[in-house]
Motif scaffolding. Structure first.
Motif, PDB file in Angstrom:
ATOM      1  N   ILE A 166       0.844  -1.207   0.000  1.00 24.37           N
ATOM      2  CA  ILE A 166       0.000   0.000   0.000  1.00 24.37           C
ATOM      3  C   ILE A 166       0.876   1.252   0.000  1.00 24.37           C
ATOM      4  O   ILE A 166       0.657   2.181  -0.794  1.00 24.37           O
ATOM      5  N   ILE A 167       1.868   1.279   0.857  1.00 21.36           N
ATOM      6  CA  ILE A 167       2.748   2.451   0.964  1.00 21.36           C
ATOM      7  C   ILE A 167       3.506   2.693  -0.335  1.00 21.36           C
ATOM      8  O   ILE A 167       3.594   3.834  -0.821  1.00 21.36           O
ATOM      9  N   LEU A 168       4.024   1.626  -0.937  1.00 22.54           N
ATOM     10  CA  LEU A 168       4.788   1.774  -2.178  1.00 22.54           C
ATOM     11  C   LEU A 168       3.878   2.167  -3.344  1.00 22.54           C
ATOM     12  O   LEU A 168       4.280   2.906  -4.237  1.00 22.54           O
ATOM     13  N   ASN A 169       2.627   1.677  -3.331  1.00 21.81           N
ATOM     14  CA  ASN A 169       1.648   2.116  -4.334  1.00 21.81           C
ATOM     15  C   ASN A 169       1.404   3.614  -4.223  1.00 21.81           C
ATOM     16  O   ASN A 169       1.372   4.324  -5.229  1.00 21.81           O
ATOM     17  N   ILE A 170       1.217   4.091  -2.994  1.00 22.55           N
ATOM     18  CA  ILE A 170       0.959   5.517  -2.762  1.00 22.55           C
ATOM     19  C   ILE A 170       2.167   6.340  -3.191  1.00 22.55           C
ATOM     20  O   ILE A 170       2.034   7.371  -3.863  1.00 22.55           O
ATOM     21  N   THR A 180       2.319  12.498 -10.185  1.00 25.95           N
ATOM     22  CA  THR A 180       1.450  13.669 -10.159  1.00 25.95           C
ATOM     23  C   THR A 180       2.251  14.942  -9.905  1.00 25.95           C
ATOM     24  O   THR A 180       3.450  14.902  -9.631  1.00 25.95           O
ATOM     25  N   ASN A 181       1.563  16.060  -9.979  1.00 25.05           N
ATOM     26  CA  ASN A 181       2.202  17.346  -9.677  1.00 25.05           C
ATOM     27  C   ASN A 181       2.346  17.583  -8.179  1.00 25.05           C
ATOM     28  O   ASN A 181       2.857  18.623  -7.766  1.00 25.05           O
ATOM     29  N   PHE A 220      -7.725  -0.616  -5.333  1.00 28.02           N
ATOM     30  CA  PHE A 220      -8.397   0.320  -4.425  1.00 28.02           C
ATOM     31  C   PHE A 220      -7.486   1.483  -4.034  1.00 28.02           C
ATOM     32  O   PHE A 220      -7.958   2.621  -3.888  1.00 28.02           O
ATOM     33  N   THR A 221      -6.190   1.224  -3.892  1.00 26.14           N
ATOM     34  CA  THR A 221      -5.255   2.299  -3.558  1.00 26.14           C
ATOM     35  C   THR A 221      -5.158   3.309  -4.698  1.00 26.14           C
ATOM     36  O   THR A 221      -5.216   4.531  -4.478  1.00 26.14           O
ATOM     37  N   GLN A 222      -5.027   2.814  -5.922  1.00 23.14           N
ATOM     38  CA  GLN A 222      -4.917   3.709  -7.074  1.00 23.14           C
ATOM     39  C   GLN A 222      -6.228   4.455  -7.338  1.00 23.14           C
ATOM     40  O   GLN A 222      -6.203   5.641  -7.676  1.00 23.14           O
ATOM     41  N   LEU A 223      -7.339   3.757  -7.174  1.00 27.90           N
ATOM     42  CA  LEU A 223      -8.633   4.400  -7.417  1.00 27.90           C
ATOM     43  C   LEU A 223      -8.870   5.538  -6.424  1.00 27.90           C
ATOM     44  O   LEU A 223      -9.268   6.647  -6.824  1.00 27.90           O
ATOM     45  N   SER A 224      -8.623   5.303  -5.156  1.00 32.76           N
ATOM     46  CA  SER A 224      -8.819   6.350  -4.145  1.00 32.76           C
ATOM     47  C   SER A 224      -7.806   7.485  -4.341  1.00 32.76           C
ATOM     48  O   SER A 224      -8.150   8.664  -4.170  1.00 32.76           O
ATOM     49  N   SER A 225      -6.567   7.148  -4.708  1.00 31.89           N
ATOM     50  CA  SER A 225      -5.555   8.180  -4.964  1.00 31.89           C
ATOM     51  C   SER A 225      -5.916   9.012  -6.184  1.00 31.89           C
ATOM     52  O   SER A 225      -5.684  10.234  -6.206  1.00 31.89           O
ATOM     53  N   ASN A 238       7.279  -1.515 -13.184  1.00 31.40           N
ATOM     54  CA  ASN A 238       6.962  -1.050 -11.840  1.00 31.40           C
ATOM     55  C   ASN A 238       5.707  -1.748 -11.328  1.00 31.40           C
ATOM     56  O   ASN A 238       4.583  -1.370 -11.665  1.00 31.40           O
ATOM     57  N   ILE A 239       5.895  -2.770 -10.496  1.00 35.55           N
ATOM     58  CA  ILE A 239       4.759  -3.561 -10.009  1.00 35.55           C
ATOM     59  C   ILE A 239       3.922  -2.791  -9.003  1.00 35.55           C
ATOM     60  O   ILE A 239       2.846  -3.254  -8.612  1.00 35.55           O
ATOM     61  N   PHE A 240       4.388  -1.611  -8.584  1.00 34.04           N
ATOM     62  CA  PHE A 240       3.619  -0.780  -7.659  1.00 34.04           C
ATOM     63  C   PHE A 240       2.737   0.204  -8.415  1.00 34.04           C
ATOM     64  O   PHE A 240       1.943   0.919  -7.807  1.00 34.04           O
TER      65      PHE A 240
END
Length: 387
Positions: free
Chosen positions: A17-21, A28-29, A117-122, A359-361
């Motif tokens: 989760i942390i590495l995805n974030i 992003t900017n 879910f991490t990417q969608l919420s981010s 990048n698997i994250f």
């Protein structure tokens, strides 16, 4: 009391989760004022700590990963000593090897679900911040058409994330979604394409949607010929990813081909000529400024994931990656995981144009290449429901 296996799982899930974030917001900017490596170190640290709680090792996987990791680390150390100037190494591949080594027998489907879910919420958070003018919108032009990024550093990166979310969604909810959902998902990707003009991610997303439709509503994926076509296509992709840029010339054929591949061939040819191909690889600059045909300077980045492995990690690692991908896809096909191989094939196509497949994250579907026997469903679950 928590079992050793449970502690390992919680550590890996939290790390992922942390590495995805971290890697999401690097696209992003937000990165303009959130350029901290602490999240990266925390995520990798938790994964390393999880090694202490692995109940049992797959020694075959362990030996392979350790060999690959040692070769890459020796390459990094050597290049650090001999390189000069603005040269750097892309550590994404070593992160991949390290994380796969630590995750042991964690179910791949769980990690893909976490990434979704991490990417969608981010993504929702980023778009809201963009709409509130909290982060900038990167605006580019292609053939006089405005390309918007919705808060991402580049329009292509917005397209990348939408594609990744789409493919993860198709994999996770394949049995539950119906034709209306397929149409809705296609419409979302079409809208994103109209504002970003990100062709590669759009075409890969549509390809994933089409193969999902065929897998759900036809028996085409069960035909043996499909397996043979997929397996045969893998060495073809690896071969053309190197040979087309390597033998690039000024003929009309190559010019038209390069137009189709969005300039990736001449770009790859330039990097191969300038930095060469070696046994153990070498460092290259993050970007290289070059004077284009319009007499203005533009920054080039080596986009192809295949060429990044070949030039930066070297011939040995490139061959090892090819053999592993081919072997794993053969095993998956034998276990009737043709749909999974089709999704992997999507990432292999994307890797020709962009480096993010490594990048698997970000590109979580690449994790399907590391499915273990515990991920293989029972014979009944292998039969995809027909509507």
């Amino acid at each position: 009391m928590l079992r050793k296996k449970d502690i390992h799982s919680y550590l890996i899930y939290t790390s992922y989760i942390i590495l995805n974030i971290y890697f999401f917001f690097c696209l992003t900017n937000f990165s303009n004022f959130l350029n901290s490596k602490y999240l990266l170190l925390l995520g990798l640290g938790l994964a390393f700590f999880a090694l202490l709680y692995i109940k049992s090792f797959d020694f075959y996987r362990l030996i392979c990963l350790v060999i690959v990791g040692v070769v890459i680390l020796l390459n990094i150390i050597y290049n650090k000593e001999v390189s000069s100037g603005n040269y750097s190494c892309d550590y994404t591949f070593i992160y991949l090897v390290f994380f796969v080594l630590t995750m042991a027998d964690i179910k791949i489907s769980d990690l893909i679900r976490i990434s979704f879910f991490t990417q969608l919420s981010s993504l929702v958070f980023t778009i809201i911040c963009f709409k509130l003018n909290l982060i900038e919108n990167t605006i580019l032009y292609r053939d006089g058409i405005i390309r918007k990024s919705f808060g991402f550093a580049h329009p292509n990166l917005f397209g990348l994330i939408v594609m990744c979310i789409t493919i993860s969604f198709l994999y996770i909810y394949f049995k539950k979604i119906n034709l209306i959902v397929f149409i809705l998902v296609s419409g979302i990707n079409l809208y994103v394409y109209t504002v970003t003009l990100s062709r590669t991610s759009f075409l890969c997303a549509i390809f994933a949607i089409l193969i999902s439709l065929l897998a759900k509503y036809t028996s085409l994926y069960r035909k043996g010929i499909i397996k043979y076509i997929l397996i045969f296509s893998i060495p073809v992709i690896f071969l053309i990813s190197v040979t087309l840029p390597l033998f690039y010339n000024t003929s009309n054929f190559y010019y038209l081909l390069d137009e189709i591949f969005s300039g990736r061939l001449i770009q790859g040819h330039y990097y191969i000529n300038k930095y060469g191909i070696s046994i153990f690889g070498k460092f290259i600059p993050d970007t290289y400024n070059i004077l284009n045909l319009y007499n203005w300077t533009e920054g080039w980045v080596l986009d192809s994931a295949y060429l990044r492995i070949l030039i930066q990690q070297g011939i040995i690692i490139f061959i090892v990656v090819f053999i592993y991908v081919l072997y794993k896809c053969i095993i998956l096909c034998k276990n009737q995981k043709v749909f999974e191989v089709l999704l992997i094939f999507t990432s292999l196509i994307y890797a020709f144009f962009e480096r993010y497949s490594l990048n698997i994250f970000i590109f979580s579907i690449t994790l399907l290449l590391f499915m273990s026997e515990t991920d293989f469903s029972s014979e009944e679950e292998l039969q995809i429901e027909q509507n």
